[in-house]
Enzyme design. Structure first.
Site, PDB file in Angstrom:
ATOM      1  N   LEU A   8       0.846  -1.193   0.000  1.00 57.78           N
ATOM      2  CA  LEU A   8       0.000   0.000   0.000  1.00 57.78           C
ATOM      3  C   LEU A   8       0.884   1.247   0.000  1.00 57.78           C
ATOM      4  O   LEU A   8       1.726   1.408   0.874  1.00 57.78           O
ATOM      5  CB  LEU A   8      -0.921   0.005   1.220  1.00 57.78           C
ATOM      6  CG  LEU A   8      -1.755  -1.262   1.437  1.00 57.78           C
ATOM      7  CD1 LEU A   8      -2.741  -1.050   2.575  1.00 57.78           C
ATOM      8  CD2 LEU A   8      -2.467  -1.687   0.164  1.00 57.78           C
ATOM      9  N   ARG A  15       3.397  14.569   6.081  1.00 56.32           N
ATOM     10  CA  ARG A  15       4.397  15.045   7.041  1.00 56.32           C
ATOM     11  C   ARG A  15       5.814  15.100   6.476  1.00 56.32           C
ATOM     12  O   ARG A  15       6.727  15.606   7.124  1.00 56.32           O
ATOM     13  CB  ARG A  15       4.349  14.165   8.305  1.00 56.32           C
ATOM     14  CG  ARG A  15       3.149  14.513   9.182  1.00 56.32           C
ATOM     15  CD  ARG A  15       3.149  13.696  10.439  1.00 56.32           C
ATOM     16  NE  ARG A  15       2.712  12.331  10.202  1.00 56.32           N
ATOM     17  CZ  ARG A  15       2.898  11.333  11.054  1.00 56.32           C
ATOM     18  NH1 ARG A  15       3.556  11.537  12.172  1.00 56.32           N
ATOM     19  NH2 ARG A  15       2.452  10.127  10.770  1.00 56.32           N
ATOM     20  N   LYS A  22       5.833  10.378  -0.913  1.00 51.47           N
ATOM     21  CA  LYS A  22       6.713   9.899   0.161  1.00 51.47           C
ATOM     22  C   LYS A  22       7.592   8.726  -0.274  1.00 51.47           C
ATOM     23  O   LYS A  22       8.799   8.713  -0.024  1.00 51.47           O
ATOM     24  CB  LYS A  22       5.865   9.497   1.368  1.00 51.47           C
ATOM     25  CG  LYS A  22       6.642   8.836   2.472  1.00 51.47           C
ATOM     26  CD  LYS A  22       5.915   8.859   3.792  1.00 51.47           C
ATOM     27  CE  LYS A  22       4.860   7.800   3.920  1.00 51.47           C
ATOM     28  NZ  LYS A  22       4.286   7.775   5.277  1.00 51.47           N
ATOM     29  N   LYS A 349      38.179  12.523 -19.184  1.00 52.34           N
ATOM     30  CA  LYS A 349      36.803  12.338 -19.636  1.00 52.34           C
ATOM     31  C   LYS A 349      36.813  11.701 -21.012  1.00 52.34           C
ATOM     32  O   LYS A 349      37.612  12.098 -21.853  1.00 52.34           O
ATOM     33  CB  LYS A 349      36.125  13.713 -19.697  1.00 52.34           C
ATOM     34  CG  LYS A 349      34.675  13.669 -20.084  1.00 52.34           C
ATOM     35  CD  LYS A 349      34.277  14.838 -20.972  1.00 52.34           C
ATOM     36  CE  LYS A 349      34.744  14.640 -22.405  1.00 52.34           C
ATOM     37  NZ  LYS A 349      34.268  15.630 -23.361  1.00 52.34           N
ATOM     38  N   ASN A 375      54.152   9.123 -21.122  1.00 48.45           N
ATOM     39  CA  ASN A 375      54.356  10.013 -19.996  1.00 48.45           C
ATOM     40  C   ASN A 375      53.657  11.334 -20.292  1.00 48.45           C
ATOM     41  O   ASN A 375      54.017  12.034 -21.241  1.00 48.45           O
ATOM     42  CB  ASN A 375      55.845  10.257 -19.768  1.00 48.45           C
ATOM     43  CG  ASN A 375      56.054  11.067 -18.496  1.00 48.45           C
ATOM     44  OD1 ASN A 375      56.069  10.536 -17.407  1.00 48.45           O
ATOM     45  ND2 ASN A 375      56.160  12.380 -18.668  1.00 48.45           N
ATOM     46  N   ALA A 378      53.448  17.261 -16.397  1.00 52.79           N
ATOM     47  CA  ALA A 378      52.616  18.126 -15.556  1.00 52.79           C
ATOM     48  C   ALA A 378      51.973  19.226 -16.381  1.00 52.79           C
ATOM     49  O   ALA A 378      52.615  19.837 -17.227  1.00 52.79           O
ATOM     50  CB  ALA A 378      53.477  18.740 -14.461  1.00 52.79           C
ATOM     51  N   ASN A 384      40.339  20.246 -26.356  1.00 57.93           N
ATOM     52  CA  ASN A 384      39.457  19.403 -27.180  1.00 57.93           C
ATOM     53  C   ASN A 384      38.245  20.142 -27.692  1.00 57.93           C
ATOM     54  O   ASN A 384      37.537  19.645 -28.550  1.00 57.93           O
ATOM     55  CB  ASN A 384      39.009  18.162 -26.390  1.00 57.93           C
ATOM     56  CG  ASN A 384      38.238  18.522 -25.134  1.00 57.93           C
ATOM     57  OD1 ASN A 384      38.465  19.578 -24.539  1.00 57.93           O
ATOM     58  ND2 ASN A 384      37.331  17.666 -24.736  1.00 57.93           N
ATOM     59  N   ALA A 421      58.847  21.232 -23.210  1.00 56.78           N
ATOM     60  CA  ALA A 421      58.044  21.925 -22.196  1.00 56.78           C
ATOM     61  C   ALA A 421      57.423  23.175 -22.800  1.00 56.78           C
ATOM     62  O   ALA A 421      58.061  23.894 -23.560  1.00 56.78           O
ATOM     63  CB  ALA A 421      58.924  22.292 -21.011  1.00 56.78           C
TER      64      ALA A 421
HETATM   65  C1  UD1 Z   1      -1.947   1.671   9.987  1.00 60.15           C
HETATM   66  C2  UD1 Z   1      -2.848   0.681  10.727  1.00 60.15           C
HETATM   67  C3  UD1 Z   1      -2.416   0.601  12.186  1.00 60.15           C
HETATM   68  C4  UD1 Z   1      -0.962   0.196  12.253  1.00 60.15           C
HETATM   69  C5  UD1 Z   1      -0.090   1.159  11.447  1.00 60.15           C
HETATM   70  C6  UD1 Z   1       1.328   0.656  11.406  1.00 60.15           C
HETATM   71  C7  UD1 Z   1      -4.995   0.839   9.593  1.00 60.15           C
HETATM   72  C8  UD1 Z   1      -6.380   1.365   9.657  1.00 60.15           C
HETATM   73  N1  UD1 Z   1      -4.206   1.152  10.631  1.00 60.15           N
HETATM   74  O1  UD1 Z   1      -2.167   2.950  10.559  1.00 60.15           O
HETATM   75  O2  UD1 Z   1      -3.200  -0.336  12.886  1.00 60.15           O
HETATM   76  O3  UD1 Z   1      -0.519   0.156  13.594  1.00 60.15           O
HETATM   77  O4  UD1 Z   1      -0.600   1.237  10.111  1.00 60.15           O
HETATM   78  O5  UD1 Z   1       2.121   1.550  10.700  1.00 60.15           O
HETATM   79  O6  UD1 Z   1      -4.666   0.149   8.670  1.00 60.15           O
HETATM   80  N2  UD1 Z   1      -2.715   3.800   2.364  1.00 60.15           N
HETATM   81  C9  UD1 Z   1      -3.231   3.625   1.093  1.00 60.15           C
HETATM   82  N3  UD1 Z   1      -4.502   4.033   0.846  1.00 60.15           N
HETATM   83  C10 UD1 Z   1      -5.290   4.576   1.788  1.00 60.15           C
HETATM   84  C11 UD1 Z   1      -4.750   4.732   3.095  1.00 60.15           C
HETATM   85  C12 UD1 Z   1      -3.463   4.331   3.359  1.00 60.15           C
HETATM   86  O7  UD1 Z   1      -2.566   3.143   0.189  1.00 60.15           O
HETATM   87  O8  UD1 Z   1      -6.446   4.915   1.484  1.00 60.15           O
HETATM   88  C13 UD1 Z   1      -1.330   3.393   2.623  1.00 60.15           C
HETATM   89  C14 UD1 Z   1      -0.457   4.551   3.024  1.00 60.15           C
HETATM   90  O9  UD1 Z   1       0.184   5.112   1.900  1.00 60.15           O
HETATM   91  C15 UD1 Z   1       0.532   3.907   3.984  1.00 60.15           C
HETATM   92  C16 UD1 Z   1      -0.227   2.735   4.565  1.00 60.15           C
HETATM   93  O10 UD1 Z   1      -1.325   2.500   3.712  1.00 60.15           O
HETATM   94  O11 UD1 Z   1       1.653   3.400   3.318  1.00 60.15           O
HETATM   95  C17 UD1 Z   1      -0.673   2.973   5.994  1.00 60.15           C
HETATM   96  O12 UD1 Z   1      -1.598   4.028   6.001  1.00 60.15           O
HETATM   97  P1  UD1 Z   1      -1.664   5.053   7.183  1.00 60.15           P
HETATM   98  O13 UD1 Z   1      -2.781   5.987   6.918  1.00 60.15           O
HETATM   99  O14 UD1 Z   1      -0.321   5.634   7.427  1.00 60.15           O
HETATM  100  O15 UD1 Z   1      -2.060   4.125   8.394  1.00 60.15           O
HETATM  101  P2  UD1 Z   1      -1.635   4.320   9.881  1.00 60.15           P
HETATM  102  O16 UD1 Z   1      -2.434   5.420  10.467  1.00 60.15           O
HETATM  103  O17 UD1 Z   1      -0.175   4.383  10.003  1.00 60.15           O
END
Ligand code: UD1
Ligand code: CA
Length: 461
Positions: A8, A15, A22, A349, A375, A378, A384, A421
């Site tokens: 995922l 952040r 990310k 190069k 050789n 220096a 070029n 030289a």
């Molecule tokens: C999630 C878990 C939490 C766990 C934590 C560990 C859920 C609801 N919660 O929380 O229990 O402890 O991970 O890190 O699953 N993403 C998608 N599509 C979406 C939402 C998220 O692809 O619609 C991906 C994000 O890019 C990310 C990952 O899923 O890589 C986790 O999503 P995030 O929203 O960060 O979940 P957490 O709040 O960290």
């Protein structure tokens, strides 16, 4: 074992405060997502599937063939994200492994532990848990009186008491596929407006099924990157892992903390890497070399027994027994044959330097083909570039180029030719002719025996 791996990675990663998704932020020269794709591809015969949402085309372009990309147009939660892979996977696999694109430290052996549990219809989920003193940001694992996993409660929904729980959901699961496709649509919208994948645990329990939870051995593995502070932490852990691997394989690294070796690099046994050295890209280093201190070696092939001190090498090839530095710069297309010596402040190069050729001090060689045992005095410069194009310089074997010679390309120097030289060479020099002056003119034939004793010239200078 018919298993699909799903990563995922649809979130933007707010952040990180970046216009870049990310998972594309680099860690040791590779995007963060690369690491987990590598690991996921190890445990499946199928191509890993990555769910992407934010700038999906940019992510696809970066990885092209190494994974399959499935769009999630709206980020409606982790459960919704997994649902996007259903059309691709339903009826085709028995098991689905799910993890995240922002956990680059996960190891293959940890995934195997989950996979080996082979979830079945009565125990449809195996999940990875982690114990941490600071549980902030994680879903808490709720166990019943028998100690069995009962639910995952997300932090936002947790009671004060539940928040104190230190057993946490790492976010890595293996599902029984048939059960998964049946259960996913049963997830209801959370108060936050998301479909939580973690609700599947409660759904399974309600159906009277049990959940297998496997604690991770090394808690570092489940560090997720949410900020650039985490990015730096994860980078230094990966750096330490890579350096350790090379040390165990017979490479000496005198100060691992200041040595950065990208995951794509290879190094031969008994080579020593001195501090503050960066080995990058598709770099291959042979046995018994000394590299560093203070060197950058990028996309460069280095043979055996080479010494590279305080130098920058990019896109070059070095055969065995070459020594460079301090302060050498090899650029793209530089090829140094066996035993070439290049001293301080040299730049090469797009040029080939033949076996045993020496270039001791302050020279620029570009677009040149140089023979054996030449050789290069220096301050020698291949002029070029005429303002419009790059012109070639050809130098035969056993040529002796006097200090501060300007070779105005296109130009050819025959085997055994000599320059005095300070000469500015604008016309070709025939074999064994000595040319001097500005512009240089041929003044006499050289006896091959006396080649290193031309007046006003010192060998290697
Ligand atoms: C999630 C878990 C939490 C766990 C934590 C560990 C859920 C609801 N919660 O929380 O229990 O402890 O991970 O890190 O699953 N993403 C998608 N599509 C979406 C939402 C998220 O692809 O619609 C991906 C994000 O890019 C990310 C990952 O899923 O890589 C986790 O999503 P995030 O929203 O960060 O979940 P957490 O709040 O960290
Ligand atoms: Ca997260």
């Amino acid at each position: 074992m018919n298993l699909a791996t799903v990563i995922l990675a649809a979130g933007q990663g707010k952040r990180m405060k970046s216009s870049k998704p990310k998972v594309l932020h680099p860690i040791l020269g590779k995007p963060m997502l690369w690491y987990i794709i590598q690991v996921a591809n190890q445990v499946t015969q199928r191509k890993t599937i990555v769910v992407v949402g934010h700038k999906p085309d940019l992510i696809k372009e970066t990885f092209n063939e190494s994974a399959l990309f499935v769009p999630q147009k709206e980020q409606l939660g982790t459960g919704h994200a997994v649902l996007q892979t259903e059309p691709l996977l339903k009826g085709k696999v028995d098991f689905v492994l799910v993890t995240y694109g922002d956990m680059p430290l996960l190891r293959e052996r940890t995934l195997w532990k989950l996979i080996d549990s082979k979830p079945n219809p009565s125990q449809p989920i195996t999940m990875l848990t982690v114990f941490m003193d600071d549980p902030h940001g994680f879903g808490r694992i709720i166990r019943d009186d028998n100690g069995d996993v009962h639910a995952i409660v997300e932090e936002a929904q947790a009671t004060q008491k539940q928040r104190e729980i230190k057993e946490l959901n790492a976010g890595v699961y293996v599902f029984n596929a048939e059960w998964l496709w049946d259960a996913l649509p049963k997830i209801t919208l959370s108060p936050k407006g998301e479909y939580y994948l973690t609700d599947l645990i409660g759904i399974a329990i309600e159906q009277g099924k049990s959940i297998k939870a496997i604690p991770v051995e090394d808690t570092q593995e489940v560090i997720g990157v949410n900020t650039r502070v985490h990015l730096a932490e994860v980078s230094s852990i990966i750096q330490a892992r890579i350096n350790r691997k090379w040390m165990l394989d017979g490479v000496t690294i005198t100060n691992p903390d200041s040595t950065t070796i990208e995951p794509t690099v290879s190094i031969g046994q008994d080579t020593t890497i001195l501090p503050n050295t960066f080995l990058q890209g598709d770099t291959r280093i042979g046995e018994n070399c000394v590299i560093g201190p203070n060197s950058i070696v990028d996309n460069t092939k280095i043979g055996r027994n080479c010494i590279i001190r305080a130098s920058v090498l990019e896109g070059a090839i070095l055969e065995d027994n070459v020594d460079i530095g301090p302060f050498g710069h090899l650029r793209r297309g530089a090829h140094l044959a066996k035993g070439v010596h290049m001293g301080n402040f040299g730049e090469v190069k797009d040029s080939h330097l033949g076996e045993g050729t020496k270039m001791g001090h302050f020279s620029y060689i570009g677009n040149a083909t140089i023979g054996k045992n030449v050789n290069i005095g220096a301050g020698t410069i291949t002029c070029n570039y005429d303002g419009k194009q790059k012109n070639p310089t050809e130098i035969g074997d056993d040529v002796f180029i006097g200090s501060d010679t300007m070779l105005v390309a296109p130009i050819k120097l025959g085997d055994g030719a000599h320059t005095g030289a300070g000469s500015v060479v604008t016309k070709d020099i025939a074999e064994y002719m000595l040319a001097v002056g500005i512009p240089a003119r041929a003044i006499r034939k050289i006896n091959p025996e006396e080649k290193s004793s031309v007046k006003n010239e010192k060998k290697d200078g």
